[in-house]
Design a protein around this motif. Sequence first.
Motif, PDB file in Angstrom:
ATOM      1  N   HIS A  58      39.484   3.680 -18.650  1.00 46.22           N
ATOM      2  CA  HIS A  58      38.920   2.925 -19.759  1.00 46.22           C
ATOM      3  C   HIS A  58      38.073   3.789 -20.688  1.00 46.22           C
ATOM      4  CE1 HIS A  58      39.868  -0.107 -16.722  1.00 46.22           C
ATOM      5  NE2 HIS A  58      40.063  -0.915 -17.740  1.00 46.22           N
ATOM      6  N   PHE A  59      38.014   5.087 -20.403  1.00 44.78           N
ATOM      7  CA  PHE A  59      37.195   6.006 -21.198  1.00 44.78           C
ATOM      8  C   PHE A  59      38.082   7.082 -21.808  1.00 44.78           C
ATOM      9  CE2 PHE A  59      34.357   4.022 -18.293  1.00 44.78           C
ATOM     10  CZ  PHE A  59      33.112   3.992 -18.905  1.00 44.78           C
ATOM     11  N   ALA A  60      37.651   7.596 -22.986  1.00 43.13           N
ATOM     12  CA  ALA A  60      38.403   8.681 -23.611  1.00 43.13           C
ATOM     13  C   ALA A  60      38.189   9.975 -22.833  1.00 43.13           C
ATOM     14  CB  ALA A  60      37.973   8.838 -25.069  1.00 43.13           C
ATOM     15  N   ALA A  61      36.945  10.270 -22.450  1.00 39.41           N
ATOM     16  CA  ALA A  61      36.645  11.518 -21.731  1.00 39.41           C
ATOM     17  C   ALA A  61      35.565  11.237 -20.703  1.00 39.41           C
ATOM     18  CB  ALA A  61      36.199  12.597 -22.712  1.00 39.41           C
ATOM     19  N   PHE A  62      35.970  10.715 -19.559  1.00 37.00           N
ATOM     20  CA  PHE A  62      35.004  10.289 -18.545  1.00 37.00           C
ATOM     21  C   PHE A  62      34.217  11.469 -17.989  1.00 37.00           C
ATOM     22  CE2 PHE A  62      33.606   8.703 -14.394  1.00 37.00           C
ATOM     23  CZ  PHE A  62      33.059   7.489 -14.781  1.00 37.00           C
ATOM     24  N   ALA A  63      34.858  12.640 -17.917  1.00 34.69           N
ATOM     25  CA  ALA A  63      34.227  13.810 -17.293  1.00 34.69           C
ATOM     26  C   ALA A  63      32.986  14.274 -18.052  1.00 34.69           C
ATOM     27  CB  ALA A  63      35.242  14.949 -17.204  1.00 34.69           C
ATOM     28  N   ASP A  64      32.900  13.934 -19.363  1.00 39.31           N
ATOM     29  CA  ASP A  64      31.749  14.394 -20.164  1.00 39.31           C
ATOM     30  C   ASP A  64      30.510  13.534 -19.952  1.00 39.31           C
ATOM     31  OD1 ASP A  64      33.694  16.012 -21.094  1.00 39.31           O
ATOM     32  OD2 ASP A  64      33.892  15.066 -23.061  1.00 39.31           O
ATOM     33  N   LEU A  65      30.585  12.518 -19.115  1.00 35.77           N
ATOM     34  CA  LEU A  65      29.534  11.508 -19.101  1.00 35.77           C
ATOM     35  C   LEU A  65      28.617  11.584 -17.879  1.00 35.77           C
ATOM     36  CD1 LEU A  65      31.777   8.542 -20.301  1.00 35.77           C
ATOM     37  CD2 LEU A  65      30.168   9.836 -21.686  1.00 35.77           C
ATOM     38  N   THR A  66      28.628  12.703 -17.157  1.00 31.65           N
ATOM     39  CA  THR A  66      27.866  12.776 -15.901  1.00 31.65           C
ATOM     40  C   THR A  66      26.376  12.507 -16.111  1.00 31.65           C
ATOM     41  OG1 THR A  66      28.433  15.077 -16.220  1.00 31.65           O
ATOM     42  CG2 THR A  66      29.055  14.103 -14.120  1.00 31.65           C
ATOM     43  N   ALA A  67      25.790  13.055 -17.189  1.00 30.47           N
ATOM     44  CA  ALA A  67      24.355  12.864 -17.433  1.00 30.47           C
ATOM     45  C   ALA A  67      24.052  11.377 -17.641  1.00 30.47           C
ATOM     46  CB  ALA A  67      23.923  13.668 -18.659  1.00 30.47           C
ATOM     47  N   ASP A  68      24.910  10.689 -18.415  1.00 30.49           N
ATOM     48  CA  ASP A  68      24.692   9.261 -18.665  1.00 30.49           C
ATOM     49  C   ASP A  68      24.853   8.444 -17.393  1.00 30.49           C
ATOM     50  OD1 ASP A  68      24.318   9.189 -21.619  1.00 30.49           O
ATOM     51  OD2 ASP A  68      26.282  10.157 -21.556  1.00 30.49           O
ATOM     52  N   LEU A  69      25.840   8.796 -16.561  1.00 31.38           N
ATOM     53  CA  LEU A  69      26.038   8.072 -15.298  1.00 31.38           C
ATOM     54  C   LEU A  69      24.774   8.151 -14.448  1.00 31.38           C
ATOM     55  CD1 LEU A  69      29.668   9.192 -14.377  1.00 31.38           C
ATOM     56  CD2 LEU A  69      28.933   6.880 -14.950  1.00 31.38           C
ATOM     57  N   ALA A  70      24.181   9.355 -14.384  1.00 26.70           N
ATOM     58  CA  ALA A  70      22.960   9.537 -13.596  1.00 26.70           C
ATOM     59  C   ALA A  70      21.831   8.682 -14.178  1.00 26.70           C
ATOM     60  CB  ALA A  70      22.582  11.009 -13.576  1.00 26.70           C
ATOM     61  N   ALA A  71      21.691   8.691 -15.509  1.00 26.39           N
ATOM     62  CA  ALA A  71      20.625   7.924 -16.153  1.00 26.39           C
ATOM     63  C   ALA A  71      20.776   6.433 -15.875  1.00 26.39           C
ATOM     64  CB  ALA A  71      20.630   8.186 -17.654  1.00 26.39           C
ATOM     65  N   LEU A  72      22.018   5.981 -15.703  1.00 29.76           N
ATOM     66  CA  LEU A  72      22.265   4.556 -15.467  1.00 29.76           C
ATOM     67  C   LEU A  72      22.280   4.211 -13.985  1.00 29.76           C
ATOM     68  CD1 LEU A  72      25.067   3.967 -18.119  1.00 29.76           C
ATOM     69  CD2 LEU A  72      22.751   3.048 -18.170  1.00 29.76           C
ATOM     70  N   GLY A  73      22.084   5.221 -13.129  1.00 27.67           N
ATOM     71  CA  GLY A  73      22.070   4.970 -11.693  1.00 27.67           C
ATOM     72  C   GLY A  73      23.447   4.714 -11.124  1.00 27.67           C
ATOM     73  N   LEU A  74      24.472   5.321 -11.755  1.00 31.29           N
ATOM     74  CA  LEU A  74      25.844   5.158 -11.252  1.00 31.29           C
ATOM     75  C   LEU A  74      26.296   6.462 -10.611  1.00 31.29           C
ATOM     76  CD1 LEU A  74      27.224   3.331 -14.391  1.00 31.29           C
ATOM     77  CD2 LEU A  74      27.097   2.321 -12.107  1.00 31.29           C
ATOM     78  N   PRO A  75      27.063   6.405  -9.520  1.00 32.36           N
ATOM     79  CA  PRO A  75      27.527   7.629  -8.875  1.00 32.36           C
ATOM     80  C   PRO A  75      28.513   8.379  -9.765  1.00 32.36           C
ATOM     81  CG  PRO A  75      28.487   5.700  -7.826  1.00 32.36           C
ATOM     82  CD  PRO A  75      27.472   5.200  -8.800  1.00 32.36           C
ATOM     83  N   ALA A  76      28.474   9.703  -9.693  1.00 33.41           N
ATOM     84  CA  ALA A  76      29.297  10.533 -10.576  1.00 33.41           C
ATOM     85  C   ALA A  76      30.790  10.370 -10.313  1.00 33.41           C
ATOM     86  CB  ALA A  76      28.896  12.000 -10.428  1.00 33.41           C
ATOM     87  N   ASP A  77      31.139   9.942  -9.089  1.00 35.06           N
ATOM     88  CA  ASP A  77      32.566   9.868  -8.751  1.00 35.06           C
ATOM     89  C   ASP A  77      33.171   8.480  -8.997  1.00 35.06           C
ATOM     90  OD1 ASP A  77      31.316   8.439  -6.808  1.00 35.06           O
ATOM     91  OD2 ASP A  77      32.438   9.307  -5.122  1.00 35.06           O
TER      92      ASP A  77
END
Lengths: 203, 269
Positions: free
Chosen positions: A92-111
């Motif tokens: 559902h994302f154009a480039a999911f791999a670029d979003l690791t920093a945002d995932l961490a900020a939102l409390g979501l696991p990187a994988d």
Amino acid sequence: MPVPILRCDQTYTAAGGPFSFTASPGECLTIMGPSGVGKSLLLRALADLDPHRGEVFLGDVRQSTCPPHDWRRQVAYVPAAAGWWAESVAEHFAAFADLTADLAALGLPADCGAWPVSRLSSGERQRLSLLRAVALHSPVLLLDEPTANLDAASSLAVENWLLARKAAGVTLIWVTHDPAQAQRVADRLFVLGHDGVHEARDA
Amino acid sequence: MPDQTMHLSYGDLALAGLLLLLHAGLSIRFQLKLARPLLIAAVRMVVQLSLLAVVLQWLFDTESPLATALTVLVMLGFAAWETWRRIARPLAGRNGYLVPGGAIAIAGLTTLGYALITQLSPKPWYAPRYAVPILGMILGSVMNAVALGIDNLTQNALRERVNIEAQLVLGRRFEEAMRTHLQRAMRTALLPTLNLMAATGLVMIPGMMTGQILTGTSPHEAIKYQMMIILLVAGATALAVFLAVMGTLRLLTDDRERLRLDRLAGERK
């Protein structure tokens, strides 16, 4: 590139109107109002998802003459309950791999990109749908109760993450039922009625 | 050539119906509540086909272009209505008939005209003995497929509304957001046609060639005609489904690429 002003001019939705207001770049407008008054319908009109009367401008671009998919990329609507059309999260994302920093900020696991959507909790769905829209780098975000499915700690994390976008110049139109949240995030507070939007005195 | 044709008497027909009576007995014994509807359907079939025999005989005898054209129009009108009736959530208002009806008329008449001008070329070209039965065979399959296609598309759009709009708000085009639903509708509509072609001759012998063989035509000739009919019917069906589903998809959106479910009729009572 400067972020243009969003101007809603005499817009009528199925719930009423006329709704007129402007939002400057880097400003957060919160919209409150009782259920059924048409808050979501107003956001849907701003994103041009429903037929409506009146005009919306983004800078000098008119909604009615802008190609609809371009408009929706600029004025990105995040519904309260988002939809998912593919199996895995990352699809559902154009480039999911670029979003690791945002995932961490939102409390979501990187994988979580490899997870099937069916496995997500409602809170995870909500945060990922916000991330999906924010990843478009739109100048305007239309947020429909962005923390409705979240606990207090996650809500604060999402608020701070969204306010960081605002600090970078993004305009936020934020629908909420929580007065405390409105006080925390709003530059200007609005109350929606069937006859229009009314700015509250204190913010 | 000696006449091998078997002439059926009405007594023979009655004998053929005995099996249904046998089933009716079973239905009553086991309270299946099927005796009445099955018998009514059988009687309806006999009455409808008897009337058809009278109409066809008259049409063939008069060979009037006007009467043939009128018959074709009535058939197309019934096909549009029957197709509309089978769609759970059709487009609201006139479009509910006009879209399937238009698709059926364009595909049916194009196929019929093509067959009459090239493969069959009867004299005169509009001879009802050819035009009317071939159109009837085409419409039977086309109606079914068009109804399946439109029904699948509108039901999926209703059920998947949130997921379709989730793509629109991310700046995807309507066409992209609907692609899988479009593919699914087209495939669902053409599945019976695909299956029919795959199974014909292996497990199933089509009724048309069976009838021809029973009346004395050689299997070679009968099968050639059957192949032509199957190819014509499949072509007409594919074309009609394409037009009807594309037309419905176009009316499910507007010039602002919104999903316009408000253009569908409400639930049937």
